[in-house]
Motif scaffolding. Structure first.
Motif, short mmCIF file in Angstrom:
data_model
loop_
_atom_site.label_atom_id
_atom_site.label_comp_id
_atom_site.label_asym_id
_atom_site.label_seq_id
_atom_site.Cartn_x
_atom_site.Cartn_y
_atom_site.Cartn_z
N ARG A 60 -6.14 3.73 2.45
CA ARG A 60 -4.77 3.39 2.06
C ARG A 60 -4.47 1.97 2.54
NH1 ARG A 60 0.42 6.38 1.07
NH2 ARG A 60 2.08 5.21 2.07
N TYR A 61 -3.89 1.16 1.67
CA TYR A 61 -3.51 -0.21 2.04
C TYR A 61 -2.64 -0.14 3.28
CZ TYR A 61 -1.42 -4.87 1.53
OH TYR A 61 -0.98 -6.15 1.74
N GLY A 62 -2.94 -0.95 4.28
CA GLY A 62 -2.29 -0.82 5.57
C GLY A 62 -1.03 -1.64 5.79
N SER A 63 -0.69 -2.51 4.90
CA SER A 63 0.50 -3.33 5.11
C SER A 63 1.60 -2.89 4.14
CB SER A 63 0.16 -4.80 4.93
OG SER A 63 1.22 -5.61 5.42
N GLY A 64 2.47 -3.82 3.75
CA GLY A 64 3.60 -3.42 2.93
C GLY A 64 3.88 -4.37 1.78
N PHE A 65 4.63 -3.87 0.82
CA PHE A 65 5.11 -4.68 -0.29
C PHE A 65 6.31 -3.98 -0.91
CE2 PHE A 65 1.76 -1.94 -1.99
CZ PHE A 65 2.36 -1.38 -3.11
N SER A 66 7.01 -4.70 -1.76
CA SER A 66 8.15 -4.11 -2.46
C SER A 66 7.97 -4.31 -3.95
CB SER A 66 9.46 -4.76 -2.01
OG SER A 66 9.47 -6.14 -2.32
N VAL A 67 8.62 -3.45 -4.71
CA VAL A 67 8.58 -3.51 -6.17
C VAL A 67 10.00 -3.29 -6.67
CG1 VAL A 67 7.65 -2.49 -8.28
CG2 VAL A 67 6.24 -2.58 -6.22
N LEU A 76 9.91 0.44 -1.71
CA LEU A 76 9.24 -0.19 -0.57
C LEU A 76 8.01 0.64 -0.23
CD1 LEU A 76 9.18 -2.06 2.01
CD2 LEU A 76 10.58 -0.31 3.09
N PHE A 77 6.89 -0.04 0.02
CA PHE A 77 5.66 0.63 0.43
C PHE A 77 5.21 0.05 1.76
CE2 PHE A 77 1.10 0.65 0.91
CZ PHE A 77 0.75 1.95 0.58
N HIS A 78 4.87 0.91 2.70
CA HIS A 78 4.24 0.49 3.95
C HIS A 78 3.17 1.53 4.26
CE1 HIS A 78 3.25 -1.03 7.78
NE2 HIS A 78 4.42 -1.55 8.09
N GLY A 79 1.92 1.11 4.14
CA GLY A 79 0.79 2.04 4.18
C GLY A 79 0.43 2.61 5.53
N ARG A 80 0.83 1.96 6.62
CA ARG A 80 0.50 2.48 7.94
C ARG A 80 1.60 2.08 8.91
NH1 ARG A 80 -4.18 4.02 10.91
NH2 ARG A 80 -3.70 3.90 13.12
N TYR A 81 2.45 3.01 9.25
CA TYR A 81 3.55 2.76 10.18
C TYR A 81 3.18 3.32 11.55
CZ TYR A 81 8.10 2.52 12.33
OH TYR A 81 9.13 2.21 13.18
#
Length: 103
Positions: A60-67, A76-81
């Motif tokens: 799973r992608y470990g950082s974040g991005f928004s769409v 909002l996506f954050h793959g590892r909190y």
């Protein structure tokens, strides 16, 4: 460049995702009620607009991005909190994009 991070014997704070929602609410009060409300809606699990996974997962992608696009619900996506300051920073940054994209 020398050592970056806390010094010996200092443990950085860890913020639970539940507590993070309250932190963002308090911190963003100075940006106005509309922004504060929209950011709260973004992070409210009932709205399904934030995919934030505590601890992450393999592959799973470990950082974040928004769409998001104007007039549509943004996400909002954050793959590892893990509750670190960096995690809070990524959510604040990417969540800012998502919050303003919905306006």
């Amino acid at each position: 460049m020398g050592h970056v991070g806390p010094g010996p014997g200092i443990t950085p704070p860890v913020t639970s995702l539940s507590d993070a929602r309250h932190v963002f609410h308090d911190v963003f009060a100075g940006l106005g009620k509309d922004y504060q409300t929209e950011f709260g809606r973004l992070l409210d699990p009932a709205n399904g607009r934030a995919d934030i996974l505590p601890g992450g997962a393999p592959n799973r992608y470990g950082s974040g991005f928004s769409v998001g696009f104007s007039g549509t619900p943004s996400m909002l996506f954050h793959g590892r909190y893990d509750g670190t300051f960096k995690d809070l920073s990524v959510i604040a940054h990417e969540g800012g994009h998502a919050s303003t994209a919905s306006s």
